[in-house]
Design a protein around this motif. Sequence first.
Motif, mmCIF file in Angstrom:
data_model
loop_
_atom_site.group_PDB
_atom_site.id
_atom_site.type_symbol
_atom_site.label_atom_id
_atom_site.label_comp_id
_atom_site.label_asym_id
_atom_site.label_seq_id
_atom_site.Cartn_x
_atom_site.Cartn_y
_atom_site.Cartn_z
ATOM 1 N N GLY A 179 12.392 26.220 23.380
ATOM 2 C CA GLY A 179 13.380 27.066 24.031
ATOM 3 C C GLY A 179 13.984 26.437 25.270
ATOM 4 O O GLY A 179 14.910 26.997 25.870
ATOM 5 N N TYR A 180 13.490 25.249 25.643
ATOM 6 C CA TYR A 180 14.000 24.564 26.832
ATOM 7 C C TYR A 180 14.794 23.310 26.491
ATOM 8 O O TYR A 180 15.531 22.804 27.331
ATOM 9 C CB TYR A 180 12.841 24.184 27.762
ATOM 10 C CG TYR A 180 12.171 25.368 28.402
ATOM 11 C CD1 TYR A 180 12.674 25.926 29.574
ATOM 12 C CD2 TYR A 180 11.030 25.926 27.836
ATOM 13 C CE1 TYR A 180 12.067 27.021 30.168
ATOM 14 C CE2 TYR A 180 10.406 27.021 28.428
ATOM 15 C CZ TYR A 180 10.932 27.565 29.587
ATOM 16 O OH TYR A 180 10.327 28.661 30.173
ATOM 17 N N GLY A 181 14.634 22.789 25.296
ATOM 18 C CA GLY A 181 15.279 21.541 24.941
ATOM 19 C C GLY A 181 16.576 21.731 24.174
ATOM 20 O O GLY A 181 16.635 22.518 23.221
ATOM 21 N N ASP A 182 17.600 21.023 24.585
ATOM 22 C CA ASP A 182 18.894 21.039 23.896
ATOM 23 C C ASP A 182 19.013 19.754 23.082
ATOM 24 O O ASP A 182 19.375 18.701 23.607
ATOM 25 C CB ASP A 182 20.018 21.128 24.927
ATOM 26 C CG ASP A 182 21.409 21.107 24.289
ATOM 27 O OD1 ASP A 182 21.490 21.151 23.043
ATOM 28 O OD2 ASP A 182 22.400 21.043 25.043
ATOM 29 N N ILE A 183 18.702 19.845 21.793
ATOM 30 C CA ILE A 183 18.688 18.628 20.977
ATOM 31 C C ILE A 183 20.092 18.180 20.566
ATOM 32 O O ILE A 183 20.236 17.170 19.882
ATOM 33 C CB ILE A 183 17.786 18.782 19.739
ATOM 34 C CG1 ILE A 183 18.260 19.922 18.842
ATOM 35 C CG2 ILE A 183 16.331 18.974 20.156
ATOM 36 C CD1 ILE A 183 17.530 19.961 17.509
ATOM 37 N N LYS A 184 21.112 18.920 21.013
ATOM 38 C CA LYS A 184 22.475 18.401 20.858
ATOM 39 C C LYS A 184 22.736 17.296 21.878
ATOM 40 O O LYS A 184 23.739 16.594 21.780
ATOM 41 C CB LYS A 184 23.493 19.528 21.016
ATOM 42 C CG LYS A 184 23.453 20.530 19.864
ATOM 43 C CD LYS A 184 24.516 21.596 20.043
ATOM 44 C CE LYS A 184 24.488 22.583 18.875
ATOM 45 N NZ LYS A 184 25.510 23.654 19.043
ATOM 46 N N ARG A 185 21.835 17.180 22.844
ATOM 47 C CA ARG A 185 21.896 16.088 23.828
ATOM 48 C C ARG A 185 20.563 15.327 23.759
ATOM 49 O O ARG A 185 19.762 15.356 24.679
ATOM 50 C CB ARG A 185 22.134 16.656 25.231
ATOM 51 C CG ARG A 185 23.490 17.328 25.384
ATOM 52 C CD ARG A 185 23.669 17.868 26.800
ATOM 53 N NE ARG A 185 22.816 19.018 27.048
ATOM 54 C CZ ARG A 185 22.497 19.468 28.267
ATOM 55 N NH1 ARG A 185 22.942 18.826 29.348
ATOM 56 N NH2 ARG A 185 21.734 20.533 28.416
ATOM 57 N N LEU A 186 20.361 14.663 22.653
ATOM 58 C CA LEU A 186 19.081 14.028 22.336
ATOM 59 C C LEU A 186 19.138 12.520 22.540
ATOM 60 O O LEU A 186 20.036 11.850 22.025
ATOM 61 C CB LEU A 186 18.701 14.331 20.879
ATOM 62 C CG LEU A 186 17.462 13.635 20.319
ATOM 63 C CD1 LEU A 186 16.199 14.088 21.054
ATOM 64 C CD2 LEU A 186 17.339 13.920 18.816
ATOM 65 N N ALA A 187 18.174 12.014 23.292
ATOM 66 C CA ALA A 187 18.039 10.578 23.500
ATOM 67 C C ALA A 187 16.635 10.143 23.126
ATOM 68 O O ALA A 187 15.716 10.963 23.011
ATOM 69 C CB ALA A 187 18.332 10.213 24.958
ATOM 70 N N VAL A 188 16.466 8.838 22.959
ATOM 71 C CA VAL A 188 15.139 8.279 22.701
ATOM 72 C C VAL A 188 15.023 6.965 23.450
ATOM 73 O O VAL A 188 16.001 6.217 23.579
ATOM 74 C CB VAL A 188 14.889 8.083 21.186
ATOM 75 C CG1 VAL A 188 15.928 7.168 20.570
ATOM 76 C CG2 VAL A 188 13.487 7.552 20.918
ATOM 77 N N THR A 189 13.846 6.723 23.994
ATOM 78 C CA THR A 189 13.577 5.437 24.635
ATOM 79 C C THR A 189 12.146 5.034 24.345
ATOM 80 O O THR A 189 11.281 5.886 24.112
ATOM 81 C CB THR A 189 13.827 5.506 26.164
ATOM 82 O OG1 THR A 189 13.803 4.180 26.697
ATOM 83 C CG2 THR A 189 12.790 6.349 26.884
ATOM 84 N N GLY A 190 11.897 3.730 24.320
ATOM 85 C CA GLY A 190 10.550 3.247 24.029
ATOM 86 C C GLY A 190 10.343 1.849 24.555
ATOM 87 O O GLY A 190 11.306 1.106 24.814
ATOM 88 N N PHE A 191 9.080 1.471 24.696
ATOM 89 C CA PHE A 191 8.697 0.247 25.376
ATOM 90 C C PHE A 191 7.808 -0.619 24.486
ATOM 91 O O PHE A 191 6.825 -0.131 23.929
ATOM 92 C CB PHE A 191 7.959 0.598 26.677
ATOM 93 C CG PHE A 191 8.783 1.461 27.601
ATOM 94 C CD1 PHE A 191 9.504 0.900 28.637
ATOM 95 C CD2 PHE A 191 8.870 2.837 27.400
ATOM 96 C CE1 PHE A 191 10.280 1.691 29.479
ATOM 97 C CE2 PHE A 191 9.639 3.635 28.235
ATOM 98 C CZ PHE A 191 10.355 3.053 29.275
#
Length: 296
Positions: free
Chosen positions: A154-166
Amino acid sequence: MFDQHTRSLLPDAELSRRQFVLTSLAAGFALAAQPISAQTIVTDTAGLTTAEVSIPAADIAFPAYLARPEKGTRFPVVIVIQEIFGVHEHIKDICRRLAKVGYLALAPELFARQGDVSKLETIGDIISKVVSKVPDAQVLSDLTTCVAYAAKTGYGDIKRLAVTGFCWGGRMTWLFAAHEPRVKAAAAWYGSLVANPRNNPDFKPDPLRPTFPIDIAPTLRTPVLGLYGGKDQGIPLETVEQMRAALAKGRSGSKIIVYPDAPHGFHADYRASYRREDAQAAWKAMLAWFKQHGAA
């Protein structure tokens, strides 16, 4: 072991069968990451809501670390993909840094089925006993499950979804950006790009890792920012140039920044590989990239 939400989704027989699965995150730093540098960044939780959560998948419930601003709703979402050391304190801190600038950040423990790397004392053991047994298909499926979980909070807007990894997660960032069409933007930190970077004549393909970023580059649609070190001993610059050439054949708008004097792991402030100026510049570039491509 399992939280109440997860327990309600699993039959009793399944709960007893799955007790061996890692169900909590490591405290502190992984043993194999020791000694810890004095430069280690510690981000406080003031103004944030942070929690270890349990994410139900088809076969298990795996743990993850979640951080978001304390006030407000509908935050852009960043899925943070771990290094080989698992979701230890550094990855949790990255989530808090992202939450401080307005994101709901979620870092799943993607080795949960294969073992707890936090207790292993050498990188060799981590790779041979756990990482080498983790199929790409499993990881991509779990990451997709995380996207759904972020939306259900209910807090996340997956229309503005990013991903990052190391590192290990950097390679998976490229692959997940190609796999999941809802990802608006991605930032891959020094992830391997080709299957055989040293052209080893004895190289044998790994059936659990059949695809590498260079394979998906021409058909990639999501804009990915690659962040690499010019002195990375594990990722030769020629492979970075090969990746750039492959990306140029497609239309994703992806790009790679190379920091000439940076080694592998230059963002890992808890290790000797940390290069503060390059890490800060790359972090700013990542946030600007997310904003530019609608993931902020």
